[in-house]
Write an enzyme that holds these catalytic residues in place. Structure first.
Site, PDB file in Angstrom:
ATOM      1  CD  GLN B  27      -2.573  -1.123   2.674  1.00 57.69           C
ATOM      2  OE1 GLN B  27      -1.915  -1.207   3.697  1.00 57.69           O
ATOM      3  NE2 GLN B  27      -3.880  -1.061   2.679  1.00 57.69           N
ATOM      4  CG  ASP B  30       7.490   4.925  -0.027  1.00 60.63           C
ATOM      5  OD1 ASP B  30       7.441   3.991  -0.851  1.00 60.63           O
ATOM      6  OD2 ASP B  30       7.704   4.766   1.191  1.00 60.63           O
ATOM      7  CG  HIS B  64      -3.315   2.110  -1.890  1.00 60.12           C
ATOM      8  ND1 HIS B  64      -3.476   2.383  -0.564  1.00 60.12           N
ATOM      9  CD2 HIS B  64      -4.229   1.148  -2.182  1.00 60.12           C
ATOM     10  CE1 HIS B  64      -4.439   1.609  -0.067  1.00 60.12           C
ATOM     11  NE2 HIS B  64      -4.900   0.852  -1.033  1.00 60.12           N
ATOM     12  CB  CYS B  75      -5.959  12.041 -22.040  1.00 54.54           C
ATOM     13  SG  CYS B  75      -4.335  12.429 -21.326  1.00 54.54           S
ATOM     14  CB  CYS B 114      -2.541  16.636 -19.347  1.00 55.47           C
ATOM     15  SG  CYS B 114      -2.011  15.243 -20.354  1.00 55.47           S
TER      16      CYS B 114
END
Lengths: 109, 139
Positions: B27, B30, B64, B75, B114
């Site tokens: 999970q 980092d 995660h 997109c 984006c």
């Protein structure tokens, strides 16, 4: 923060857990929803898995566990390693086919 | 690095001779597990004696997502992003949060966008948080 999303790779994780003979769950308390869901992945295969769980605080879900180690990650890691090494020598199934699934939870080890 | 080493079959078999596979489902967001695996892959590739030894790339699953990834809300393009600040408008906001001061209102147009051709959609963090709102509010 995004809510109600589904974690990645659940099908893939499900396959891994299904073929695993040993799962180590570290650092997740089952007190948040995601951890709960992830615990279900492990616990619905309860009879098939040899389980070692490191939980500093006892949680109601923990009662049915085979091997709950009530330690923090830093001290419990050694205890869990000793138990795994012990089990490798005493559980024939693990010699026949052994896959290892580890969930480190949100704890950095 | 120790966990990443288990992704190498030869190492895994030294620890558990009958091991067929190893998987780390984490999970953690980092990205450190993946970085450790990438570093191990590079180290082995650079060493003549271990050139044939390769870690299993699929052995680490970050369920995660990753904090240092961005996903486009239009997109769905996913890309690593280590820029600090991620955009000029967010420069210094960590100090404001630390001081518990009122956060500034930032126009959507100034937030990370984006960079894919013909997109420009709003970017979101590449990590997933599944705590339900009911749990947060106690309802």
């Amino acid at each position: 923060m995004w809510f109600g999303e589904v974690p990645h790779h659940l099908k893939e994780i499900d396959k891994i857990v299904q073929k695993a003979d040993l799962a180590i769950v570290v650092g997740t308390s089952s007190t948040v929803r995601s951890a709960e869901v992830e615990h279900h992945i492990v616990y619905y295969l309860m009879d098939l898995l040899t389980r070692y769980t490191l939980l500093p605080v006892t949680h109601p879900m923990s009662r049915s566990m085979e091997a709950q180690l009530p330690y923090s990650t830093s001290t419990g890691a050694q205890a869990i390693a000793r138990r795994i090494i012990y089990s490798l020598g005493h559980v024939p199934k693990l010699y026949l086919r052994f896959s290892l699934a580890i969930n480190l939870g949100s704890t950095t080890v | 690095m120790v966990i990443a080493a288990l992704s190498v079959k030869e190492t895994l078999r030294q620890i558990c001779p009958s091991a067929e596979s190893f998987a780390l489902v984490t999970q953690n967001i980092d990205g450190l597990s993946r970085r450790a695996l990438d570093r191990l892959t590079d180290t082995l590739a650079a060493n003549e004696a271990f050139k044939e030894v390769t870690p299993e790339p699929q052995s680490i699953i970050e369920m995660h997502g990753r904090l240092f990834d961005t996903i486009c809300t239009q997109c769905d393009h996913l890309a690593p992003n280590h820029n600090n600040p991620i955009c000029p408008a967010l420069k210094g906001t960590e100090v404001i949060v630390e001081r518990q001061e009122q956060e500034p209102v930032i126009p959507l147009s100034d937030l990370p966008r984006c960079t894919q051709p013909d997109c420009g959609g709003l970017l979101r963090p590449g990590w997933y948080f599944t705590l339900s709102i009911a749990r947060v509010t106690g309802n």
